[in-house]
Design a protein around this motif. Structure first.
Motif, PDB file in Angstrom:
ATOM      1  N   LYS A 252       5.097 -10.627  13.669  1.00 27.21           N
ATOM      2  CA  LYS A 252       6.285 -10.602  14.524  1.00 27.21           C
ATOM      3  C   LYS A 252       6.012 -11.042  15.952  1.00 27.21           C
ATOM      4  O   LYS A 252       6.893 -11.586  16.624  1.00 27.21           O
ATOM      5  N   PHE A 253       4.794 -10.775  16.433  1.00 28.28           N
ATOM      6  CA  PHE A 253       4.441 -11.190  17.791  1.00 28.28           C
ATOM      7  C   PHE A 253       2.929 -11.369  17.867  1.00 28.28           C
ATOM      8  O   PHE A 253       2.199 -11.002  16.925  1.00 28.28           O
ATOM      9  N   ALA A 254       2.455 -11.940  18.964  1.00 26.74           N
ATOM     10  CA  ALA A 254       1.032 -12.262  19.104  1.00 26.74           C
ATOM     11  C   ALA A 254       0.157 -11.030  18.889  1.00 26.74           C
ATOM     12  O   ALA A 254       0.448  -9.943  19.401  1.00 26.74           O
ATOM     13  N   ASN A 255      -0.904 -11.211  18.101  1.00 28.93           N
ATOM     14  CA  ASN A 255      -1.888 -10.169  17.785  1.00 28.93           C
ATOM     15  C   ASN A 255      -1.293  -9.027  16.962  1.00 28.93           C
ATOM     16  O   ASN A 255      -1.845  -7.930  16.911  1.00 28.93           O
ATOM     17  N   ASP A 256      -0.185  -9.297  16.302  1.00 30.25           N
ATOM     18  CA  ASP A 256       0.441  -8.338  15.397  1.00 30.25           C
ATOM     19  C   ASP A 256      -0.104  -8.556  13.983  1.00 30.25           C
ATOM     20  O   ASP A 256      -0.822  -9.535  13.702  1.00 30.25           O
ATOM     21  N   GLY A 257       0.240  -7.669  13.098  1.00 33.22           N
ATOM     22  CA  GLY A 257      -0.150  -7.789  11.699  1.00 33.22           C
ATOM     23  C   GLY A 257       0.507  -6.699  10.872  1.00 33.22           C
ATOM     24  O   GLY A 257       1.344  -5.940  11.366  1.00 33.22           O
ATOM     25  N   ASP A 258       0.110  -6.616   9.614  1.00 33.06           N
ATOM     26  CA  ASP A 258       0.693  -5.613   8.733  1.00 33.06           C
ATOM     27  C   ASP A 258      -0.192  -5.512   7.497  1.00 33.06           C
ATOM     28  O   ASP A 258      -1.108  -6.329   7.293  1.00 33.06           O
ATOM     29  N   ILE A 259       0.093  -4.521   6.683  1.00 28.62           N
ATOM     30  CA  ILE A 259      -0.566  -4.363   5.386  1.00 28.62           C
ATOM     31  C   ILE A 259       0.512  -4.307   4.318  1.00 28.62           C
ATOM     32  O   ILE A 259       1.410  -3.455   4.376  1.00 28.62           O
ATOM     33  N   HIS A 260       0.456  -5.220   3.374  1.00 21.77           N
ATOM     34  CA  HIS A 260       1.378  -5.223   2.238  1.00 21.77           C
ATOM     35  C   HIS A 260       0.637  -4.679   1.023  1.00 21.77           C
ATOM     36  O   HIS A 260      -0.265  -5.339   0.498  1.00 21.77           O
ATOM     37  N   GLU A 261       1.000  -3.466   0.597  1.00 19.13           N
ATOM     38  CA  GLU A 261       0.394  -2.937  -0.623  1.00 19.13           C
ATOM     39  C   GLU A 261       1.189  -3.446  -1.830  1.00 19.13           C
ATOM     40  O   GLU A 261       2.077  -4.274  -1.683  1.00 19.13           O
TER      41      GLU A 261
ATOM     42  N   ILE B 252      -2.847  -9.859  -7.215  1.00 20.13           N
ATOM     43  CA  ILE B 252      -2.968  -9.528  -5.797  1.00 20.13           C
ATOM     44  C   ILE B 252      -2.325  -8.165  -5.578  1.00 20.13           C
ATOM     45  O   ILE B 252      -1.103  -8.013  -5.728  1.00 20.13           O
ATOM     46  N   SER B 253      -3.141  -7.178  -5.234  1.00 21.67           N
ATOM     47  CA  SER B 253      -2.632  -5.815  -5.084  1.00 21.67           C
ATOM     48  C   SER B 253      -2.342  -5.451  -3.635  1.00 21.67           C
ATOM     49  O   SER B 253      -1.493  -4.579  -3.371  1.00 21.67           O
ATOM     50  N   LYS B 254      -3.038  -6.084  -2.684  1.00 21.48           N
ATOM     51  CA  LYS B 254      -2.829  -5.746  -1.274  1.00 21.48           C
ATOM     52  C   LYS B 254      -3.217  -6.937  -0.404  1.00 21.48           C
ATOM     53  O   LYS B 254      -4.156  -7.669  -0.721  1.00 21.48           O
ATOM     54  N   VAL B 255      -2.466  -7.117   0.705  1.00 22.26           N
ATOM     55  CA  VAL B 255      -2.802  -8.136   1.694  1.00 22.26           C
ATOM     56  C   VAL B 255      -2.769  -7.488   3.074  1.00 22.26           C
ATOM     57  O   VAL B 255      -1.759  -6.905   3.480  1.00 22.26           O
ATOM     58  N   ASP B 256      -3.894  -7.580   3.786  1.00 23.11           N
ATOM     59  CA  ASP B 256      -4.032  -7.078   5.154  1.00 23.11           C
ATOM     60  C   ASP B 256      -4.098  -8.313   6.046  1.00 23.11           C
ATOM     61  O   ASP B 256      -5.040  -9.101   5.945  1.00 23.11           O
ATOM     62  N   PHE B 257      -3.114  -8.511   6.932  1.00 17.98           N
ATOM     63  CA  PHE B 257      -3.026  -9.786   7.643  1.00 17.98           C
ATOM     64  C   PHE B 257      -2.669  -9.610   9.107  1.00 17.98           C
ATOM     65  O   PHE B 257      -2.058  -8.610   9.506  1.00 17.98           O
ATOM     66  N   SER B 258      -3.061 -10.611   9.909  1.00 20.32           N
ATOM     67  CA  SER B 258      -2.716 -10.638  11.327  1.00 20.32           C
ATOM     68  C   SER B 258      -2.875 -12.064  11.837  1.00 20.32           C
ATOM     69  O   SER B 258      -3.440 -12.927  11.153  1.00 20.32           O
TER      70      SER B 258
END
Length: 264
Positions: free
Chosen positions: A217-226, A79-85
Motif C-alpha cells: 500500500k505504501f513504501a516499505n509496507d508489506g503483508d502476509i497472505h496465509e 502455495i500455502s503462504k506468501v510473506d511480501f514487501s
C-alpha cells in the motif's frame, strides 16, 4: 495425493522459496515491469529467451528462477503462504512461466514449429485462464505493433490476439498483456509472432499461469497472505516462478517475496 484438509496442510512437507531483489528498474507508474534480469536472490537471469523458432518450456533450472525442491512420491505442491514487501507502493504478481519464445526483432514475422507442450504444468491439463504477455528485452523506438496467432484452450487453431499498439516506445522490462480473441479463455500453443512499425528493439512472448498477487500500500509496507488468502494454488516441482512489479511510481523498488510451498 491432494491436500484437502487443514490437518493435511499442517502435516505437509514444506519449503520456503526466497525472492529478494537488490537492484531496481526505472518503470512507468501503473505499468507492469519484469525484474527477472536484476541482481538479487536468486541471481539475475537473462531476459532474451534464446529460441525464436520453437520456444521453450522454462523450469526452475533456468538461471534467475528460484529452485523448488522435488516433491515426495506422488505428492502435489501448493502455495500455502506468501510473506511480501517492497520499498515502493506497488502490486506484486507471481506467475508460473509455462512457455517462452524470443527475443523477436522489431520487424519479426515468425511462424513457430515443433513447439514443446506445457500441459504437464497445468492442474488437470486445463488451459483455461492462461495469459499471454510480451516482455521488452531491448528498448524500442516508435509505436510498436504486435499480433500473435495461437491455438486456443479447446484446440482451435488460427486464433489471433488483438493488435497491440504500445502508444509509446517500450523500455527494457516493460510487460504488455495481449487480449485473446473474443470467446477464448486460454492458450494451448503459440503459432506465429508478427511485429511492425517500430524500428529498434526486441521482445519475448510468454504464456503464463497466474498464481498470486498482493498489494504493497505504501513504501516499505508489506503483508502476509496465509492459505485462506493465497487460495492454495497448485505448483509443480519444476515450476518457473516469474515475478512482475506494477509500481505506483517510476521505480520497481526492492521487493522481497518469501513463498511457502507445501506438498502432501
Amino acid at each position: 495425493m491432494a491436500i484437502t484438509t487443514l490437518d493435511g496442510i499442517i502435516a505437509a512437507l514444506e519449503q520456503t522459496v526466497i525472492f529478494n531483489k537488490t537492484a531496481s528498474r526505472t518503470s512507468v507508474a501503473a505499468i507492469p515491469f519484469s525484474i527477472f534480469d536484476l541482481a538479487g536472490m536468486p541471481g539475475a537471469g537473462t531476459l532474451a529467451v534464446g529460441n525464436t523458432a520453437a520456444g521453450i518450456v522454462p523450469t526452475d533450472a533456468l538461471a534467475g528462477t528460484p529452485t523448488i525442491n522435488a516433491f515426495s512420491g506422488a505428492n502435489i505442491g501448493y502455495i500455502s503462504k506468501v510473506d511480501f514487501s517492497n520499498t515502493v507502493a506497488s502490486r506484486l504478481i507471481v506467475y508460473d512461466r509455462l512457455f517462452s519464445a524470443g527475443a523477436y526483432a522489431f520487424n519479426a514475422a515468425v511462424t513457430l514449429a515443433s513447439q514443446p507442450s506445457y500441459s504437464a504444468r497445468l492442474p488437470n491439463t486445463d488451459y483455461k485462464g492462461l495469459e499471454l504477455w510480451l516482455e521488452c528485452v531491448a528498448a524500442f523506438t516508435g509505436n510498436q505493433t504486435i499480433v500473435v496467432t495461437y491455438t486456443n484452450q479447446d484446440g482451435t487453431t488460427g486464433r489471433t490476439t488483438g493488435t497491440i499498439a504500445t502508444g509509446i516506445a517500450p523500455t527494457t522490462g516493460r510487460m504488455l498483456r495481449l487480449n485473446l480473441q473474443a470467446g477464448d479463455t486460454g492458450i494451448q500453443k503459440i503459432e506465429s509472432v508478427t511485429s511492425s512499425v517500430a524500428t529498434v528493439g526486441t521482445f519475448n512472448v510468454h504464456v503464463m499461469r497466474k498464481l498470486w498477487s498482493g498489494r504493497v500500500k505504501f513504501a516499505n509496507d508489506g503483508d502476509i497472505h496465509e492459505f485462506t488468502k493465497t487460495g492454495m494454488p497448485q505448483v509443480f516441482a519444476d515450476s518457473c516462478l516469474f515475478y512482475i512489479v506494477n509500481a505506483d511510481s517510476t521505480s520497481t523498488g526492492l521487493p522481497t517475496i518469501d513463498i511457502d510451498i507445501v506438498n502432501g
